[in-house]
Enzyme design. Structure first.
Site, PDB file in Angstrom:
ATOM      1  NE  ARG A 178      -3.486  -2.244   0.124  1.00 49.63           N
ATOM      2  CZ  ARG A 178      -3.758  -3.601  -0.285  1.00 49.63           C
ATOM      3  NH1 ARG A 178      -2.733  -3.733  -0.819  1.00 49.63           N
ATOM      4  NH2 ARG A 178      -3.815  -4.220   0.339  1.00 49.63           N
ATOM      5  CB  SER A 252      -9.039  -1.537   4.073  1.00 52.56           C
ATOM      6  OG  SER A 252      -9.281  -2.968   3.142  1.00 52.56           O
ATOM      7  CD  GLU A 348      -5.512   0.295   2.839  1.00 50.10           C
ATOM      8  OE1 GLU A 348      -5.567  -0.338   3.165  1.00 50.10           O
ATOM      9  OE2 GLU A 348      -6.302   0.733   1.401  1.00 50.10           O
TER      10      GLU A 348
HETATM   11  C1  LIG Z   1     -15.710  -0.192  -1.747  1.00 43.32           C
HETATM   12  C2  LIG Z   1     -14.273   0.133  -1.774  1.00 43.32           C
HETATM   13  C3  LIG Z   1     -13.268  -1.554  -1.712  1.00 43.32           C
HETATM   14  C4  LIG Z   1     -11.816  -1.298  -1.901  1.00 43.32           C
HETATM   15  N1  LIG Z   1     -10.685  -2.355  -1.806  1.00 43.32           N
HETATM   16  C5  LIG Z   1      -9.751  -2.101  -1.951  1.00 43.32           C
HETATM   17  C6  LIG Z   1      -8.654  -3.242  -2.188  1.00 43.32           C
HETATM   18  O1  LIG Z   1      -9.199  -4.222  -2.270  1.00 43.32           O
HETATM   19  N2  LIG Z   1      -7.436  -2.767  -2.258  1.00 43.32           N
HETATM   20  C7  LIG Z   1      -6.949  -1.653  -2.042  1.00 43.32           C
HETATM   21  O2  LIG Z   1      -5.614  -1.368  -2.515  1.00 43.32           O
HETATM   22  N3  LIG Z   1      -7.750  -0.684  -2.348  1.00 43.32           N
HETATM   23  C8  LIG Z   1      -9.299  -0.586  -1.544  1.00 43.32           C
HETATM   24  N4  LIG Z   1     -10.160   0.396  -1.701  1.00 43.32           N
HETATM   25  C9  LIG Z   1      -9.658   1.416  -1.717  1.00 43.32           C
HETATM   26  C10 LIG Z   1      -9.649   2.686  -3.558  1.00 43.32           C
HETATM   27  O3  LIG Z   1     -10.854   2.220  -4.148  1.00 43.32           O
HETATM   28  C11 LIG Z   1      -8.384   2.262  -4.281  1.00 43.32           C
HETATM   29  O4  LIG Z   1      -7.173   3.089  -3.328  1.00 43.32           O
HETATM   30  C12 LIG Z   1      -8.513   3.458  -5.251  1.00 43.32           C
HETATM   31  O5  LIG Z   1      -6.854   3.018  -6.230  1.00 43.32           O
HETATM   32  C13 LIG Z   1      -8.165   4.712  -5.383  1.00 43.32           C
HETATM   33  O6  LIG Z   1      -8.962   5.276  -6.045  1.00 43.32           O
HETATM   34  P1  LIG Z   1      -9.322   7.185  -6.638  1.00 43.32           P
HETATM   35  O7  LIG Z   1      -9.456   7.371  -7.849  1.00 43.32           O
HETATM   36  O8  LIG Z   1     -10.633   6.842  -6.750  1.00 43.32           O
HETATM   37  O9  LIG Z   1      -8.277   7.556  -5.705  1.00 43.32           O
HETATM   38  P2  LIG Z   1      -8.730   8.779  -4.898  1.00 43.32           P
HETATM   39  O10 LIG Z   1      -9.390   8.478  -4.045  1.00 43.32           O
HETATM   40  O11 LIG Z   1      -9.724  10.111  -6.081  1.00 43.32           O
HETATM   41  O12 LIG Z   1      -7.441   9.726  -4.815  1.00 43.32           O
HETATM   42  C14 LIG Z   1      -6.732   8.520  -3.104  1.00 43.32           C
HETATM   43  C15 LIG Z   1      -5.129   9.593  -3.429  1.00 43.32           C
HETATM   44  O13 LIG Z   1      -4.735   9.664  -5.035  1.00 43.32           O
HETATM   45  C16 LIG Z   1      -4.359  10.612  -5.502  1.00 43.32           C
HETATM   46  N5  LIG Z   1      -4.681  10.124  -6.861  1.00 43.32           N
HETATM   47  C17 LIG Z   1      -5.483  10.036  -7.187  1.00 43.32           C
HETATM   48  N6  LIG Z   1      -5.172  10.021  -8.910  1.00 43.32           N
HETATM   49  C18 LIG Z   1      -4.132  10.563  -9.063  1.00 43.32           C
HETATM   50  C19 LIG Z   1      -3.198  10.645 -10.031  1.00 43.32           C
HETATM   51  N7  LIG Z   1      -3.907  10.517 -11.229  1.00 43.32           N
HETATM   52  N8  LIG Z   1      -2.105  11.336 -10.177  1.00 43.32           N
HETATM   53  C20 LIG Z   1      -1.921  11.594  -8.874  1.00 43.32           C
HETATM   54  N9  LIG Z   1      -2.063  11.736  -7.326  1.00 43.32           N
HETATM   55  C21 LIG Z   1      -3.998  11.274  -7.423  1.00 43.32           C
HETATM   56  C22 LIG Z   1      -5.426  11.303  -4.623  1.00 43.32           C
HETATM   57  O14 LIG Z   1      -5.141  12.861  -4.815  1.00 43.32           O
HETATM   58  C23 LIG Z   1      -5.253  10.880  -2.811  1.00 43.32           C
HETATM   59  O15 LIG Z   1      -4.385  11.356  -2.057  1.00 43.32           O
HETATM   60  C24 LIG Z   1     -11.354   0.041  -1.788  1.00 43.32           C
HETATM   61  C25 LIG Z   1     -12.627   1.303  -1.424  1.00 43.32           C
HETATM   62  C26 LIG Z   1     -13.315   0.883  -2.249  1.00 43.32           C
HETATM   63  C27 LIG Z   1     -14.839   2.726  -1.162  1.00 43.32           C
END
Ligand SMILES: Cc1cc2nc3c(=O)[nH]c(=O)nc-3n(C[C@H](O)[C@H](O)[C@H](O)COP(=O)(O)OP(=O)(O)OC[C@H]3O[C@@H](n4cnc5c(N)ncnc54)[C@H](O)[C@@H]3O)c2cc1C
Length: 352
Positions: A178, A252, A348
């Protein structure tokens, strides 16, 4: 919400926008400014947007993908830049591998389904993780025995100050559990614009983790395929995790803590049922969900902030919880786990 044209940018920038639709916790708050970009040139233009007279700090321009790994604790006094760079293309292939590049604004699960349909193997175990392609390397997303680092080839990222695209190899990203350079030494410096994955034309199935094989049996799958694994993962996740459309959450909330083996031996003497896994040289990874459950938090609810009854690792917003309330609940959980087990939980989720 109002839409304005500003002097130094030609793009539309919205003012006083609710972030509720843009974070899976469903927290209601306002960002001072909001804009979406589909191209690197648009991103560059938005980075020129002068935030004066509002506060300027390192966080005054926030890149957002699907908002599924953030907890907003207060109104955002800057500009939220929503990444909507799209496009999927095969950049090269050989007998064994296919190198597939996706725009950072592509939806991760849709991208996985596209690969699964086309028989490009390697990310089927990562089905149904919410969010964008661009965020997948940020915390080296992982599930069911697979992490992004296993299939990662390279990414392109735009440097906020140098105003140039830089390529990162798997080594440059320094992926760990992570973690990546983008969450640490390069925090807030780069905007990931595309990611290229190296996927297999000949799948090697990974069904040993969690309940995948049980689920495949239940599905009466006769011939193993990446399509069947993807569906099994979707079924398991749907039954275990809250759907953000129904109950706000970010998956998580805490990482599984990794502790030195000698500390683990002490802990095991005191708590023989502790759930743990070997983790690299002389270290053990503890199941954070188990630690939290043992402290009595599973199913806890105070107002609309709570700890999900089926999985203690997931904090939830039942409706009108504020980000501050969820954050305070996470503080209480951290304190109680520290007190009982002398283990420090790390969040996380990114706190904004
Ligand atoms: C129901 C549920 C289940 C999940 N299960 C998992 C799992 O099994 N495994 C896991 O690892 N995660 C899991 N997650 C967490 C999440 O889905 C991941 O971390 C995902 O990759 C986040 O993507 P996002 O586009 O929504 O990021 P965001 O929430 O939009 O951003 C997360 C962070 O990354 C930064 N960011 C986003 N995009 C960029 C970019 N293009 N360039 C630079 N910085 C950026 C943002 O500024 C922020 O700090 C889960 C979440 C939920 C709600």
């Amino acid at each position: 919400m109002t839409i304005q044209q500003f002097e130094n940018v030609t793009m539309q920038i919205q003012e006083n926008v609710s972030l509720k639709p843009y974070n899976t916790f469903g927290i209601e708050l306002i960002t001072k400014y909001f804009a979406a970009f589909e191209k690197v040139t648009e991103l560059e233009e938005l980075l020129n947007f002068k935030l004066i007279p509002i506060a300027i700090g390192t966080n005054s321009k926030l890149i957002l993908g699907g908002g599924s790994n953030v907890l907003f604790t207060k109104d955002y006094n800057g500009i939220v830049l929503k990444n909507e760079i799209k496009g999927i293309e095969i950049i090269k292939e050989n007998e064994e591998f296919i190198y597939i590049k996706a725009g950072a604004g592509e939806n991760w699960h849709q991208f996985v389904l596209h690969c699964v349909e086309n028989n490009y193997a390697g990310i089927e175990n990562l089905s149904l993780i919410p969010g964008s392609v661009g965020a997948s390397p940020m915390q080296n997303i992982g599930a069911y025995g697979v992490e992004i680092k296993d299939v990662f080839y390279e990414l392109e990222a735009f440097h906020k100050h140098d105003r140039a695209i830089q390529k990162f190899s798997v080594k440059d990203c320094e992926f760990r559990y992570r973690e990546s350079v983008f969450k640490n030494k390069y925090k807030d410096q780069f905007i990931i614009t595309s990611v290229t994955y190296r996927l297999n034309k000949r799948p090697s199935f990974n069904t040993s983790y969690g309940a995948i094989s049980q689920e495949l049996e239940k599905m009466a799958v006769k011939e193993l395929s990446i399509q069947a694994i993807s569906q099994a993962v979707i079924n398991i996740r749907t039954s275990k995790l809250p759907d953000p459309k129904e109950v706000g959450n970010a998956g998580s909330f805490f990482k599984n803590p990794i502790i030195p083996d000698d500390q683990f031996e002490e802990l095991k003497n005191r708590f023989p049922n502790v759930i743990a896994f070997a983790s690299g040289a002389e270290h053990t990874k503890l199941a954070a969900g188990w630690l939290i459950e043992q402290c009595g938090w599973k199913g806890y609810r105070n107002g609309d902030a709570g700890c999900f009854p089926k999985q203690a690792l997931v904090l939830v917003n039942y409706g009108k919880a504020t980000g501050k309330e969820i954050f305070e609940l996470s503080e209480e959980i951290i304190h109680s786990v520290k007190k009982k087990f002398n283990v420090v939980l790390e969040r996380e989720v990114n706190i904004v």
